[in-house]
Design a protein around this motif. Sequence first.
Motif, PDB file in Angstrom:
ATOM      1  N   ASN A   4      55.373  55.055  37.512  1.00 50.76           N
ATOM      2  CA  ASN A   4      56.799  54.955  37.576  1.00 50.76           C
ATOM      3  C   ASN A   4      56.413  54.642  36.412  1.00 50.76           C
ATOM      4  OD1 ASN A   4      57.607  56.050  39.347  1.00 50.76           O
ATOM      5  ND2 ASN A   4      57.993  54.566  40.899  1.00 50.76           N
ATOM      6  N   GLY A   5      55.069  54.522  35.414  1.00 47.17           N
ATOM      7  CA  GLY A   5      54.565  53.669  34.152  1.00 47.17           C
ATOM      8  C   GLY A   5      53.957  52.592  34.268  1.00 47.17           C
ATOM      9  N   THR A   6      54.019  51.499  35.912  1.00 44.69           N
ATOM     10  CA  THR A   6      52.554  50.922  36.121  1.00 44.69           C
ATOM     11  C   THR A   6      51.485  51.091  36.103  1.00 44.69           C
ATOM     12  OG1 THR A   6      54.707  49.386  37.158  1.00 44.69           O
ATOM     13  CG2 THR A   6      52.034  49.132  37.602  1.00 44.69           C
ATOM     14  N   ALA A   7      50.794  50.717  35.686  1.00 41.43           N
ATOM     15  CA  ALA A   7      49.492  50.764  35.757  1.00 41.43           C
ATOM     16  C   ALA A   7      48.542  50.219  36.192  1.00 41.43           C
ATOM     17  CB  ALA A   7      48.801  51.070  33.886  1.00 41.43           C
ATOM     18  N   ILE A   8      48.149  50.722  37.478  1.00 39.03           N
ATOM     19  CA  ILE A   8      47.787  49.412  38.465  1.00 39.03           C
ATOM     20  C   ILE A   8      45.335  50.139  38.271  1.00 39.03           C
ATOM     21  CG2 ILE A   8      46.876  48.739  40.935  1.00 39.03           C
ATOM     22  CD1 ILE A   8      49.621  49.382  41.128  1.00 39.03           C
ATOM     23  N   HIS A   9      44.526  48.645  37.337  1.00 34.73           N
ATOM     24  CA  HIS A   9      43.609  48.910  37.741  1.00 34.73           C
ATOM     25  C   HIS A   9      42.779  48.019  38.924  1.00 34.73           C
ATOM     26  CE1 HIS A   9      44.201  51.096  33.110  1.00 34.73           C
ATOM     27  NE2 HIS A   9      44.834  49.843  33.279  1.00 34.73           N
ATOM     28  N   GLU A  10      41.722  48.616  39.513  1.00 37.59           N
ATOM     29  CA  GLU A  10      41.188  48.292  40.761  1.00 37.59           C
ATOM     30  C   GLU A  10      39.510  47.897  40.288  1.00 37.59           C
ATOM     31  OE1 GLU A  10      40.913  50.410  44.069  1.00 37.59           O
ATOM     32  OE2 GLU A  10      43.176  50.299  44.197  1.00 37.59           O
ATOM     33  N   LEU A  11      39.478  46.853  39.468  1.00 35.73           N
ATOM     34  CA  LEU A  11      37.528  46.609  39.113  1.00 35.73           C
ATOM     35  C   LEU A  11      36.978  45.662  39.867  1.00 35.73           C
ATOM     36  CD1 LEU A  11      39.714  44.708  36.143  1.00 35.73           C
ATOM     37  CD2 LEU A  11      38.835  47.157  36.475  1.00 35.73           C
ATOM     38  N   VAL A  48      42.055  38.942  43.108  1.00 33.49           N
ATOM     39  CA  VAL A  48      41.240  38.652  43.266  1.00 33.49           C
ATOM     40  C   VAL A  48      40.635  38.483  44.684  1.00 33.49           C
ATOM     41  CG1 VAL A  48      39.036  36.894  42.305  1.00 33.49           C
ATOM     42  CG2 VAL A  48      40.647  37.265  40.716  1.00 33.49           C
ATOM     43  N   ASN A  49      40.031  39.871  45.207  1.00 31.40           N
ATOM     44  CA  ASN A  49      40.300  39.590  46.646  1.00 31.40           C
ATOM     45  C   ASN A  49      41.081  38.929  47.306  1.00 31.40           C
ATOM     46  OD1 ASN A  49      37.001  40.220  45.878  1.00 31.40           O
ATOM     47  ND2 ASN A  49      36.939  37.594  46.197  1.00 31.40           N
ATOM     48  N   GLY A  50      42.554  39.852  46.689  1.00 37.17           N
ATOM     49  CA  GLY A  50      43.335  40.301  47.834  1.00 37.17           C
ATOM     50  C   GLY A  50      44.452  38.853  47.468  1.00 37.17           C
ATOM     51  N   ARG A  51      43.835  37.663  46.220  1.00 35.35           N
ATOM     52  CA  ARG A  51      44.615  36.684  46.499  1.00 35.35           C
ATOM     53  C   ARG A  51      45.284  36.378  44.895  1.00 35.35           C
ATOM     54  NH1 ARG A  51      42.346  31.966  46.860  1.00 35.35           N
ATOM     55  NH2 ARG A  51      40.489  32.327  46.641  1.00 35.35           N
ATOM     56  N   THR A  52      46.602  36.103  44.564  1.00 36.72           N
ATOM     57  CA  THR A  52      46.688  35.747  43.481  1.00 36.72           C
ATOM     58  C   THR A  52      46.364  34.651  42.287  1.00 36.72           C
ATOM     59  OG1 THR A  52      49.209  36.978  43.912  1.00 36.72           O
ATOM     60  CG2 THR A  52      48.851  35.386  41.327  1.00 36.72           C
ATOM     61  N   ILE A  53      45.259  34.930  42.031  1.00 40.80           N
ATOM     62  CA  ILE A  53      44.770  33.654  40.932  1.00 40.80           C
ATOM     63  C   ILE A  53      44.808  32.905  39.929  1.00 40.80           C
ATOM     64  CG2 ILE A  53      42.150  33.144  40.364  1.00 40.80           C
ATOM     65  CD1 ILE A  53      42.585  33.230  43.374  1.00 40.80           C
ATOM     66  N   SER A  54      44.633  32.495  38.736  1.00 39.81           N
ATOM     67  CA  SER A  54      45.457  31.555  37.508  1.00 39.81           C
ATOM     68  C   SER A  54      43.630  32.023  36.627  1.00 39.81           C
ATOM     69  CB  SER A  54      45.597  30.402  37.820  1.00 39.81           C
ATOM     70  OG  SER A  54      43.893  29.767  37.684  1.00 39.81           O
ATOM     71  N   LYS A  55      44.488  32.265  35.972  1.00 44.04           N
ATOM     72  CA  LYS A  55      43.288  33.269  34.172  1.00 44.04           C
ATOM     73  C   LYS A  55      42.461  31.511  33.838  1.00 44.04           C
ATOM     74  CE  LYS A  55      45.415  29.939  30.479  1.00 44.04           C
ATOM     75  NZ  LYS A  55      46.264  30.070  29.484  1.00 44.04           N
ATOM     76  N   SER A  56      42.192  30.812  34.390  1.00 45.14           N
ATOM     77  CA  SER A  56      41.286  29.732  34.684  1.00 45.14           C
ATOM     78  C   SER A  56      39.773  30.244  35.458  1.00 45.14           C
ATOM     79  CB  SER A  56      41.397  28.598  34.785  1.00 45.14           C
ATOM     80  OG  SER A  56      42.216  28.210  36.067  1.00 45.14           O
ATOM     81  N   LEU A  57      39.660  31.041  35.909  1.00 42.89           N
ATOM     82  CA  LEU A  57      39.206  31.188  37.587  1.00 42.89           C
ATOM     83  C   LEU A  57      37.629  31.880  36.708  1.00 42.89           C
ATOM     84  CD1 LEU A  57      38.576  31.709  40.185  1.00 42.89           C
ATOM     85  CD2 LEU A  57      39.117  34.942  40.526  1.00 42.89           C
TER      86      LEU A  57
END
Length: 314
Positions: A4-11, A48-57
């Motif tokens: 639906n136009g949303t791109a999901i990337h698994e890294l 990251v590993n199932g948890r929402t994380i800030s950009k400073s990680l």
Amino acid sequence: MISNGTAIHELLVDPDDAGARLDAYIARVLQIPRTLASSLCKDSQVQVNGRTISKSLRIKVGDQLVVTIPPQADPLEIKVEKVEELKIIADDDDYVVIDKPVGVAAHPSPGWVGPTVVGALMAEGYNITTSGAAERQGIVHRLDVGTSGLMVVAKTERAYTELKRAFKERTPKKIYHAVVQGLPDPLQGTIDAPIGRHPGHDWKFAVLDGGRDSVTHYKVIEAFGRASLVEVHLETGRTHQIRVHFSAFGHPCVGDQTYGADPKLGAALGLTRQWLHAKRLGFSHPVSGQWVEYESEYPADLDGAVELLREGGY
């Protein structure tokens, strides 16, 4: 994956990327602007590993990331904006040859909000053929966002048809220069290995059984010790072909951390991308049939890296 136009990337974080900032890592591997990567973190679109994380990680080896890029109002809308660094090499009635700078995509795509060749040419007043998909007007071949050098863009429908056919039939001459780690052995040869999408990373490619046939011819131009300048002739044109083939050969492009390059060497040479440049491009004129050929000089970052290598100490 796009839904639906949303791109999901698994890294999955490799050892070479351990310690990098989360937003910087996402920007590099997905080839999106750093500002967009930071916004995705801030807007809780990165786990990251199932948890929402800030950009400073600072990421670690083995971390599993899921990055969600929501659709824009019109993700494939052509953004008309000038790109000062983009040079016009040839302006023919039927096509235009450009020297594409790093950081510019060939055309709009989901998740990409930066400048494009199509948009830059429109901003300069070029009338590009409307043949092909709406967001890919005139595009008959592409260069990666992180690769600089020559591209030809069709201005007329006839040129689009003829050039598209030519690239499909592999008749144009595409010569790249690359600086790769180490010294390839033999000094001149051919890498013939099929390429497919990497089974563990949706943003990478790899040499795989059952992949698409891919042929790269090369010869060493200059050896520096830890690295070598090579001329590359592409017989096929797969996504990331040069980068994948030389990485599989044990000689990744300097600065190309996505495909295993030494980050310390790239940093010492002042590189923030792979050392890879589309140096020469030749093809039959789409109307007259006469052979035409064009050449591009190295941009400042690549030229500077070569000079540092020649000075030694690396």
